[in-house]
Enzyme design. Structure first.
Site, PDB file in Angstrom:
ATOM      1  N   CYS A 106       0.935  -1.222   0.170  1.00 29.04           N
ATOM      2  CA  CYS A 106      -0.144   0.080   0.106  1.00 29.04           C
ATOM      3  C   CYS A 106       0.791   1.069  -0.109  1.00 29.04           C
ATOM      4  O   CYS A 106       1.294   1.483  -0.984  1.00 29.04           O
ATOM      5  CB  CYS A 106      -0.973  -0.048   1.270  1.00 29.04           C
ATOM      6  N   HIS A 116      -3.528  -5.613   2.465  1.00 34.85           N
ATOM      7  CA  HIS A 116      -3.165  -5.940   3.800  1.00 34.85           C
ATOM      8  C   HIS A 116      -3.753  -7.443   4.217  1.00 34.85           C
ATOM      9  O   HIS A 116      -4.568  -8.054   3.291  1.00 34.85           O
ATOM     10  CB  HIS A 116      -3.790  -4.962   4.826  1.00 34.85           C
TER      11      HIS A 116
HETATM   12  N1  GLN Z   1      -2.085   6.714   2.117  1.00 30.33           N
HETATM   13  C1  GLN Z   1      -2.098   5.817   0.966  1.00 30.33           C
HETATM   14  C2  GLN Z   1      -3.638   6.010   0.134  1.00 30.33           C
HETATM   15  O1  GLN Z   1      -4.553   6.184   0.821  1.00 30.33           O
HETATM   16  C3  GLN Z   1      -1.829   4.399   1.445  1.00 30.33           C
HETATM   17  C4  GLN Z   1      -2.993   3.961   2.215  1.00 30.33           C
HETATM   18  C5  GLN Z   1      -2.446   2.664   3.176  1.00 30.33           C
HETATM   19  O2  GLN Z   1      -0.996   2.501   3.270  1.00 30.33           O
HETATM   20  N2  GLN Z   1      -3.442   1.926   3.569  1.00 30.33           N
HETATM   21  O3  GLN Z   1      -3.449   5.720  -1.026  1.00 30.33           O
END
Ligand code: GLN
EC number: 6.3.5.13
Length: 242
Positions: free
Chosen positions: A94, A195
């Protein structure tokens, strides 16, 4: 691999570790130990230098501000790029995935340079946040079973010609560009929006990282009953909800 064993580096747990992504380190560690390998786990906080002699680097997800701070520090440090030049393996999730690309949109709405380790760029998705379960078929050249995980991101990621999609979604958004791709990989660098922690749900990916490190085609079998039960449960739940 050094004489102290397999060096597994957990990058910036203080900034990048949402939704239990730390579990990815535990799974790599455990599955290596089950194969009789000594493991040296190195947690590198964001005020510390990234060692360049690691074998496997793991990077998790994060909120937008910590993501910007992590990108700034990783660019300044330069250690992760040197580690990849040395042949290290990087598995990112992510926010970590977005940071490995050429650029992403930061919490200030500005274009933030990434590390350029993957030929991808991330922009802010125009629609709703991508949230929910994901099921995806992995790039067949990697010979892995269906991927299960969940996603929660606003950024969407476009692949350039130098990266291959890690998987194609059956359910969920993945890269979020509407082309059905999920994640990216090139050589020894991998990125995913999943995740879960993703390596607990998909231990064969942890084994892939170990096989790449050891340069072997197969690893001794281990008891995967609990992983399989978790996978079956999550795949059934995701399919029912769809
Ligand atoms: N901040 C990033 C987004 O919203 C990654 C989010 C995350 O790592 N869950 O795209």
């Amino acid at each position: 691999m050094s004489t102290s064993g397999l060096r597994v580096v957990w990058v910036y747990p203080d900034l990048l570790s949402t939704y239990g992504d730390q579990g990815n380190v535990l799974v790599v560690e455990r599955r290596a130990q089950q194969r009789g390998l000594a493991v040296e786990r190195i947690d590198v906080r964001s005020d510390q230098a990234i060692p360049t002699s690691g074998d496997i680097y793991l990077i998790g997800g994060g909120e937008d501000r910590p993501q910007r701070l992590a990108a700034e520090r990783l660019r300044r440090d330069g250690g992760l790029q040197r580690a990849v030049d040395n042949g290290a393996i990087v598995f990112s999730v992510c926010a970590g995935y977005q940071i490995l690309g050429h650029e992403f949109i930061n919490d200030l709405g500005q274009r933030e340079p990434g590390l350029g380790l993957l030929d991808v760029i991330s922009v802010r998705g125009g629609g709703e946040r991508c949230v929910g379960d994901v099921l995806a078929d992995v790039d067949e050249t990697l010979r892995l079973p269906q991927l299960t995980g969940f996603e929660n991101h606003q950024g969407v990621t476009q692949l350039g010609p130098g990266a291959r999609p890690l998987a194609r979604v059956r359910l969920g958004n993945g890269n979020g560009t509407g082309d059905g791709t999920e994640g990216a990989w090139a050589g020894t660098v991998f990125g995913t929006y999943m995740h879960g922690p993703v390596l607990a749900r998909n231990p064969q990916i942890a084994d892939l990282l170990l096989k790449l490190t050891l340069d072997v085609n197969a690893l001794p079998q281990v008891d995967d009953r609990w992983y399989e039960a978790l996978r079956a449960e999550r795949i059934a739940a995701a399919t029912q909800a769809a």
